[in-house]
Design an enzyme around this catalytic site. Structure first.
Site, PDB file in Angstrom:
ATOM      1  CG  ASP A 113     -20.153  16.451  13.065  1.00 21.31           C
ATOM      2  OD1 ASP A 113     -18.788  16.313  13.188  1.00 21.31           O
ATOM      3  OD2 ASP A 113     -20.789  16.044  12.110  1.00 21.31           O
ATOM      4  CG  ASP A 315     -14.264  14.460  12.851  1.00 21.96           C
ATOM      5  OD1 ASP A 315     -14.986  15.415  12.927  1.00 21.96           O
ATOM      6  OD2 ASP A 315     -14.688  13.493  12.622  1.00 21.96           O
TER       7      ASP A 315
END
Length: 437
Positions: A113, A315
């Site tokens: 992540d 992201d």
């Protein structure tokens, strides 16, 4: 200006070249001279889903993530005390990495992540642990394990910690999942040959929520000191995400291997730091072109504001791109006017804008989509912003609206190599067939 988008996709089978492994030099984990390559696989890898179903599942997972990121919520400890209050982080990435921990090594998979920093895995004895696909790590059986003192720099970097007497943490994520335990030091092994000692990680014995059941923890790649990229001292990392419905893995590089091949057309834009959200990688989006039209989006729409709100982040863990509402409405209006198809009900898809395809169509022309970043234009291929579903006869735009923050998602990043250079504070990108790297 348009892109042809084929209705039927030809699947090409290719041999995946084995990764070139390097050995860490230890010390402060400066692996830059040799570099590391590992492979990522999608959390729904191996599932019998169509491309649209894969995207729908990803959007559902990311719904709370988006809302909590924008809200900047703070989560209190379950017992109602004021001892631990944790700012909410992204979590719920869309890609997993295989690695091992401890001596002897214990293999596990973890979510990767770029929207959070902490590295953690579930540890025995668990007071509250979710079911994971691999054995839970037992620190008492590892000769390289040690708890980190509260005086350590990594403990001080935690957003929430207490001492009793070891460094204890609480880390919260966007879907209300949490991990709580002791910050510790351990040897991590990537692949079969890359061993890196003294990596600080969360040894979680109280982990709640449904957000991480695909793996046994999380590896943060954010900009903060707790992340893997910061602890490795690699200076830069790179990834290249294969198509959502591709069975092949996606390469992730650290250090010197995080570079482009020869002959590529590379664009580069500054990475922007936000003191209010130091984990995230912000970009300066200055405009958007649909077809041949530069949209009249006010320059302030995607700007990072002085109070830390607004802006656009890139992201890996958010499925699609979310644009500030003012900008999105203009993008939507442009597609409606330029796509020569009837607008359809999109409610069943989880998206906002869909078109009905003629039953006899084999290809359809869609407008080009260009994101104008500071210093570089990103001309997206049609399959990175439109999705075709032959079963429903729908052609849908994989961009939606947001307020308070914009996110450049991973669907838009397919088959583009991104190099994050944290020393130069730049993000560079080039179109690449990711399964051939």
């Amino acid at each position: 200006m348009t892109h042809p988008l084929s209705i039927f996709v030809l699947m090409v089978v290719a041999l995946l070249v084995p990764p070139t492994w390097a050995t860490s030099r230890g010390g402060f984990h400066d692996i830059a001279p040799k570099g590391i390559r590992v492979d990522l696989f999608h959390v729904d890898y191996g599932g019998n889903f169509t491309k649209l179903e894969l995207l729908q599942r990803a959007i559902k997972r990311g719904k709370h993530r988006l809302e909590r990121l924008k809200a900047g919520d703070v989560l209190a400890a379950d017992d109602g005390s004021d001892e631990l209050q944790a700012p909410v982080h992204a979590g719920n990435g869309e890609f997993l990495i295989n690695l091992s921990i401890g001596t002897p090594t214990v293999p596990f998979s973890a979510i990767v992540d770029t929207g959070s920093d902490l590295i953690w895995t579930q540890c025995k004895p668990c007071t509250s642990c979710y079911n994971q696909p691999t054995p839970i790590f037992d620190p008492s059986k590892s000769s390289s394990y040690s708890n980190l003192p509260c005086s350590s720099s990594l403990c001080k970097a935690l957003p929430t910690s207490t001492c009793s007497p070891d460094c204890e943490y609480l880390y919260a994520y966007g879907d209300y999942s949490t991990t709580q335990g002791v910050l510790a030091s351990e040897t991590f092994t990537f692949g079969s040959k890359i061993t890196v000692p003294h990596i600080g990680f969360g040894c979680g014995d109280d982990n709640e929520g449904k957000g991480f059941s695909q793996g046994a923890g999380l590896v943060g790649l954010g900009w903060g000191p707790l992340s893997l990229i910061s602890q490795l001292g690699a200076g830069k990392f790179s990834y290249c995400l294969t198509s959502l419905d591709d069975s092949k893995t996606s390469p992730l590089f650290f250090g010197s291997t995080a570079s482009f091949g020869k002959g590529l057309k590379v664009g580069s834009t500054p990475l922007i730091k936000n003191p209010s959200q130091p984990t995230f990688y912000y970009l300066s989006l200055e405009g958007i072109t649909v077809g041949g039209t530069l949209l009249s989006i006010p320059k302030s729409t995607f700007a990072l504001k002085d109070d830390g709100s607004g802006g656009l982040i890139i992201d890996s863990g958010t499925s699609i791109t979310y644009l500030e509402e003012v900008g999105y409405k203009l993008v939507r209006k442009a597609f409606v006017s330029q796509v020569q198809l009837e607008e359809a009900d999109a409610s069943s898809t989880g998206l906002d804008l869909c078109f009905s395809l003629p039953s006899d169509a084999s290809t359809v022309e869609v407008p080009k989509l260009v994101f104008h970043f500071n210093g570089a234009d990103l001309d997206l291929p049609a399959e990175n912003y439109m999705i075709l579903d032959s079963s429903t006869g729908l052609l849908c735009l994989t961009i939606m609206d947001s307020t308070g923050m914009s996110i450049f998602g991973n669907f838009q990043q397919q088959n583009l190599q991104f190099v994050y250079d944290l020393q130069k504070e730049t993000l560079s990108f080039a179109p690449v067939q990711c399964d051939q790297l």
